[in-house]
Design a protein around this motif. Structure first.
Motif, short mmCIF file in Angstrom:
data_model
loop_
_atom_site.label_atom_id
_atom_site.label_comp_id
_atom_site.label_asym_id
_atom_site.label_seq_id
_atom_site.Cartn_x
_atom_site.Cartn_y
_atom_site.Cartn_z
N ILE A 1 -51.19 -2.15 12.79
CA ILE A 1 -51.32 -2.21 11.32
C ILE A 1 -49.96 -2.57 10.72
O ILE A 1 -49.00 -1.80 10.88
N PRO A 2 -49.87 -3.72 10.05
CA PRO A 2 -48.57 -4.09 9.48
C PRO A 2 -48.05 -2.99 8.55
O PRO A 2 -48.79 -2.47 7.72
N GLY A 3 -46.80 -2.60 8.75
CA GLY A 3 -46.17 -1.60 7.88
C GLY A 3 -46.39 -0.16 8.31
O GLY A 3 -45.77 0.76 7.78
N LYS A 4 -47.30 0.06 9.24
CA LYS A 4 -47.55 1.45 9.67
C LYS A 4 -46.37 1.90 10.54
O LYS A 4 -45.93 1.16 11.43
N PRO A 5 -45.84 3.11 10.29
CA PRO A 5 -44.69 3.54 11.09
C PRO A 5 -45.05 3.64 12.57
O PRO A 5 -46.16 4.06 12.90
N ARG A 6 -44.13 3.21 13.41
CA ARG A 6 -44.40 3.26 14.84
C ARG A 6 -44.21 4.70 15.32
O ARG A 6 -43.11 5.26 15.26
N ALA A 7 -45.28 5.31 15.75
CA ALA A 7 -45.22 6.67 16.27
C ALA A 7 -46.41 6.84 17.20
O ALA A 7 -47.52 6.37 16.89
N PHE A 8 -46.19 7.48 18.33
CA PHE A 8 -47.31 7.67 19.24
C PHE A 8 -48.26 8.68 18.62
O PHE A 8 -47.86 9.78 18.24
N LEU A 9 -49.54 8.33 18.53
CA LEU A 9 -50.46 9.08 17.68
C LEU A 9 -51.31 10.11 18.42
O LEU A 9 -52.14 10.78 17.82
N LEU A 10 -51.10 10.22 19.73
CA LEU A 10 -51.95 11.11 20.51
C LEU A 10 -51.12 12.04 21.38
O LEU A 10 -49.94 11.81 21.61
N TYR A 11 -51.78 13.07 21.89
CA TYR A 11 -51.12 14.00 22.81
C TYR A 11 -51.35 13.48 24.22
O TYR A 11 -52.50 13.38 24.67
N ALA A 12 -50.26 13.13 24.90
CA ALA A 12 -50.39 12.46 26.21
C ALA A 12 -50.26 13.41 27.39
O ALA A 12 -50.19 12.97 28.53
N GLY A 13 -50.26 14.71 27.12
CA GLY A 13 -50.07 15.67 28.23
C GLY A 13 -51.34 16.00 28.99
O GLY A 13 -51.31 16.78 29.94
N GLY A 14 -52.46 15.44 28.56
CA GLY A 14 -53.73 15.68 29.25
C GLY A 14 -54.50 16.83 28.63
O GLY A 14 -53.93 17.75 28.02
N PHE A 15 -55.82 16.75 28.80
CA PHE A 15 -56.71 17.74 28.19
C PHE A 15 -56.44 19.18 28.66
O PHE A 15 -56.35 20.09 27.82
N PRO A 16 -56.27 19.42 29.98
CA PRO A 16 -56.07 20.82 30.41
C PRO A 16 -54.82 21.44 29.78
O PRO A 16 -54.86 22.59 29.33
N ALA A 17 -53.73 20.68 29.73
CA ALA A 17 -52.49 21.23 29.16
C ALA A 17 -52.66 21.48 27.67
O ALA A 17 -52.19 22.50 27.14
N TYR A 18 -53.34 20.56 27.00
CA TYR A 18 -53.55 20.73 25.56
C TYR A 18 -54.38 21.99 25.29
O TYR A 18 -54.04 22.80 24.42
N LYS A 19 -55.43 22.13 26.06
CA LYS A 19 -56.31 23.30 25.89
C LYS A 19 -55.53 24.58 26.12
O LYS A 19 -55.65 25.55 25.37
N GLN A 20 -54.70 24.56 27.16
CA GLN A 20 -53.88 25.75 27.46
C GLN A 20 -52.95 26.10 26.31
O GLN A 20 -52.80 27.26 25.95
N HIS A 21 -52.32 25.07 25.74
CA HIS A 21 -51.44 25.31 24.57
C HIS A 21 -52.22 26.00 23.47
O HIS A 21 -51.77 26.99 22.90
N CYS A 22 -53.39 25.45 23.15
CA CYS A 22 -54.19 26.00 22.05
C CYS A 22 -54.55 27.45 22.35
O CYS A 22 -54.44 28.33 21.48
N GLU A 23 -54.98 27.69 23.58
CA GLU A 23 -55.42 29.05 23.93
C GLU A 23 -54.25 30.03 23.90
O GLU A 23 -54.37 31.16 23.43
N ALA A 24 -53.09 29.60 24.41
CA ALA A 24 -51.94 30.50 24.46
C ALA A 24 -51.49 30.87 23.05
O ALA A 24 -51.15 32.02 22.76
N ILE A 25 -51.53 29.89 22.16
CA ILE A 25 -51.10 30.13 20.77
C ILE A 25 -52.05 31.12 20.09
O ILE A 25 -51.62 32.05 19.41
N ALA A 26 -53.34 30.95 20.32
CA ALA A 26 -54.32 31.89 19.74
C ALA A 26 -54.12 33.28 20.34
O ALA A 26 -54.15 34.29 19.62
N ALA A 27 -53.90 33.33 21.65
CA ALA A 27 -53.75 34.64 22.33
C ALA A 27 -52.54 35.39 21.81
O ALA A 27 -52.51 36.63 21.83
N LYS A 28 -51.54 34.64 21.35
CA LYS A 28 -50.34 35.31 20.80
C LYS A 28 -50.50 35.55 19.30
O LYS A 28 -49.50 35.56 18.56
#
Ligand code: NA7
Length: 569
Positions: free
Chosen positions: A531-558
């Motif tokens: 997209i012309p003019g859109k800032p260049r930034a990686f828009l997704l979480y590239a660590g994989g689904f299991p790691a992402y899920k773990q992050h979410c769960e750990a944050i809720a658990a705390k």
């Protein structure tokens, strides 16, 4: 120009943030516990979880006249999912997963749309979805601690909780080609295709774009049109899907142990197994590096993966998507495959991707390269000979003119952030989400943004979303959000919001992960660079689904670490 979209709501005409009229609505405000924007698979998962499991009063606001999100809007001929049907499906209702019958290895758009319609009927969801209303603004009232949402049809809704499930790829990209409005023929966008059939028969068609949508639609146009000018800026990596009807027993096998299969799929980076229908590990050599084996073994693995189709090639060796040298080896293999099919060497060369395998989304096709041997298909290289303007009768490039009856834009989406930025979303102190994201999105877990209390995102930027099986990723987020809302309500928490510090930490983490991948070594919608003019930034979480899920769960658990929970009153 005759432009046709599935409903009267043309996505591109949605006002940019700050342009919507906040004063125009005089109707009564409808009150709910939770408002959900979007009745795609994310919105449906959220509705089910909150209403059926937790008993909330939920209202879903949906621009389309039916459910399905992406599969409602992308009705272009040839549209098909690139995740196998048995995996690309909702898990939260056993009735649904047992009763719905998939017919093909990769489901076509009409089947997935029918599946979404079946789901809302089976789970009695339609009564809680307001179709045909596009959310145009959402404003947080700091004193009352709730959100007011307005639609393009003049309705107002209010709720303490707001969930944005507007879709990662739902705002079509209409490049500003000069003169397009003067073109006298038909114009369609793949991402907003009309519900009525479009005939290519006997027509001259210019198709712009050769991403996933373009590569799926081109063979359908080629078989009927008098002439197809396929305007390619960048050659994509595309591999044969080898779609086929499901064989007797394949579906039954999965259905007999669905939950076990799903649990194992969730252990993979993309929450998707490369194939669920032939668990023959000999097809790939996943644990090996492409560089550690000899030429003969490597070719044998590539050939088996190519013949099996789907994302087997992705999984052929463990470093295909991470090491440039491994990517070069796949590129060389694909180059040979193209040259085997496409008779004209110049066309074959133009079709050969020059970037690393995986930098852009790798596409699954059906008979794509074959169309270039047809006399009615011309590949136009609009990188070396760019489009200058549209006239009343066709497309003008620097060096040529293509007289056509129809223009098909398969030019993609303002991905991940487009829909949210276009909505007038105002949080604390009237801050506008689009302003906060002018240099790129900033979120915590891809689920919430600082300054926007009680507003959650499903499929938001900096989450796994489109890098994983989107239905599974949506469900994981819907579960997390529902549990968070219930947690707050049980404790009489009025607002939950993320801190700047937590958000900064997440943004840095997301960027660090992206920098280690091949995704950042080129241009793609993953980076907003389409997209012309859109800032260049990686828009997704590239660590994989299991790691992402773990992050979410750990944050809720705390106790929702990184969030501030404020008590009512
Ligand atoms: P994509 O993958 O973003 O593809 C869009 C295509 O349109 C791509 O080939 C672009 O070329 C081309 N494009 C975009 N703008 C222009 C202009 N101005 N001139 C010429 N060509 C242009 O979108 P899709 O809809 O195919 O797929 C999106 C996702 O949906 C896909 O990744 C799956 O997740 C499902 P470029 O490559 O930018 O040179």
């Amino acid at each position: 120009m005759l432009y046709k979209a599935p409903t009267m709501a043309i996505v591109a005409a949605v006002p940019l943030q700050g342009e919507s009229d906040l004063s125009g609505n005089s109707g009564a405000i409808q009150e709910f516990d939770v408002l959900v924007v979007g009745a795609g698979f994310g919105g449906l998962a959220m509705l089910h979880k909150l209403r059926d499991e937790l008993g909330y009063r939920v209202r879903v606001i949906e621009a389309g006249s039916g459910p399905g999100g992406t599969w409602y809007w992308n009705r272009y001929p040839g549209a098909r999912c690139d995740v196998e049907s048995l995996q690309y499906s909702m898990s939260f209702s056993d009735e649904l997963q047992q009763e719905w019958e998939w017919t093909e290895r990769f489901a076509a758009q009409p089947d997935i749309l029918a599946y979404a319609e079946f789901a809302i009927e089976r789970l009695d969801m339609a009564k809680d979805i307001d179709f045909g209303r596009r959310a145009t603004s959402a404003v947080f009232d700091e004193e009352a601690g709730n959100w007011t949402l307005e639609t393009d049809t003049g309705e107002s809704y209010r709720a303490r909780w707001l969930v944005m499930a507007a879709g990662p790829l739902s705002t079509p990209n209409f490049p500003s080609f000069p003169g397009l409005e003067n073109f006298k023929g038909e114009v369609y966008h793949s991402g907003a295709w009309p519900a009525d059939p479009v005939s290519f028969m006997g027509k001259r068609v210019a198709q712009i774009g050769t991403g996933s949508s373009g590569i799926q639609i081109a063979p359908m146009i080629a078989k009927d049109a008098d002439q197809l000018y396929l305007m390619q800026r960048t050659a994509s990596h595309t591999v044969p899907a080898r779609n086929r009807p499901l064989r007797p027993g394949e579906q039954e096998q999965i259905k007999a142990h669905y939950n076990d299969y799903r649990a194992s799929w969730k252990e993979t980076i993309g929450a998707t197994l490369w194939s669920s229908i032939v668990p023959d590990e000999k097809i790939v050599a996943y644990e090996k590096s492409a560089l550690e084996v000899g030429e003969e073994e490597r070719r044998a693995v590539f050939e088996r993966a190519w013949a099996f189709g789907g994302y087997a090639l992705h999984r052929s060796f463990k470093d295909i998507l991470s090491i440039p040298e491994a990517s070069d080896l796949v590129n060389a293999f694909i180059r040979e495959k193209i040259a085997e099919v496409v008779k004209d060497p110049k066309t074959a060369e133009l079709l050969t991707p020059k970037h690393y395998y995986g930098v852009k989304r790798v596409i699954l096709d059906t008979d794509y390269y074959e169309i270039f041997n047809r006399p009615n298909v011309t590949l136009v290289d609009v990188k070396s000979d760019p489009i200058v303007e549209m006239t009343e009768t066709g497309v003008k490039t620097w060096d040529g003119f293509y007289e056509v009856d129809m223009i098909v834009l398969a030019t993609g989406f303002d991905a991940m952030t487009g829909s949210l930025i276009r909505m007038n979303i105002r949080g604390r102190g009237g801050r506008v989400l689009g302003d906060d994201w002018k240099d790129g999105p900033r979120t915590y877990l891809g689920i919430m943004a600082t300054g926007f209390p009680n507003m959650f995102m499903i499929g938001g930027p900096q989450s796994c979303s489109a890098l994983a099986n989107v239905i599974t990723a949506n469900e994981q987020q819907a579960d997390w959000i529902a549990e968070c809302i219930a947690h707050c309500d049980e404790r009489k928490i009025a607002t939950i919001e993320t801190t700047d510090e937590a958000q900064d930490g997440w943004v840095n983490h997301v960027n660090e992960l992206a920098d280690k991948t091949i995704f950042t070594k080129g241009d793609s919608w993953y980076l907003g660079s389409n997209i012309p003019g859109k800032p260049r930034a990686f828009l997704l979480y590239a660590g994989g689904f299991p790691a992402y899920k773990q992050h979410c769960e750990a944050i809720a658990a705390k106790g929702y670490e990184g969030f501030v929970l404020s008590a009512a009153g």
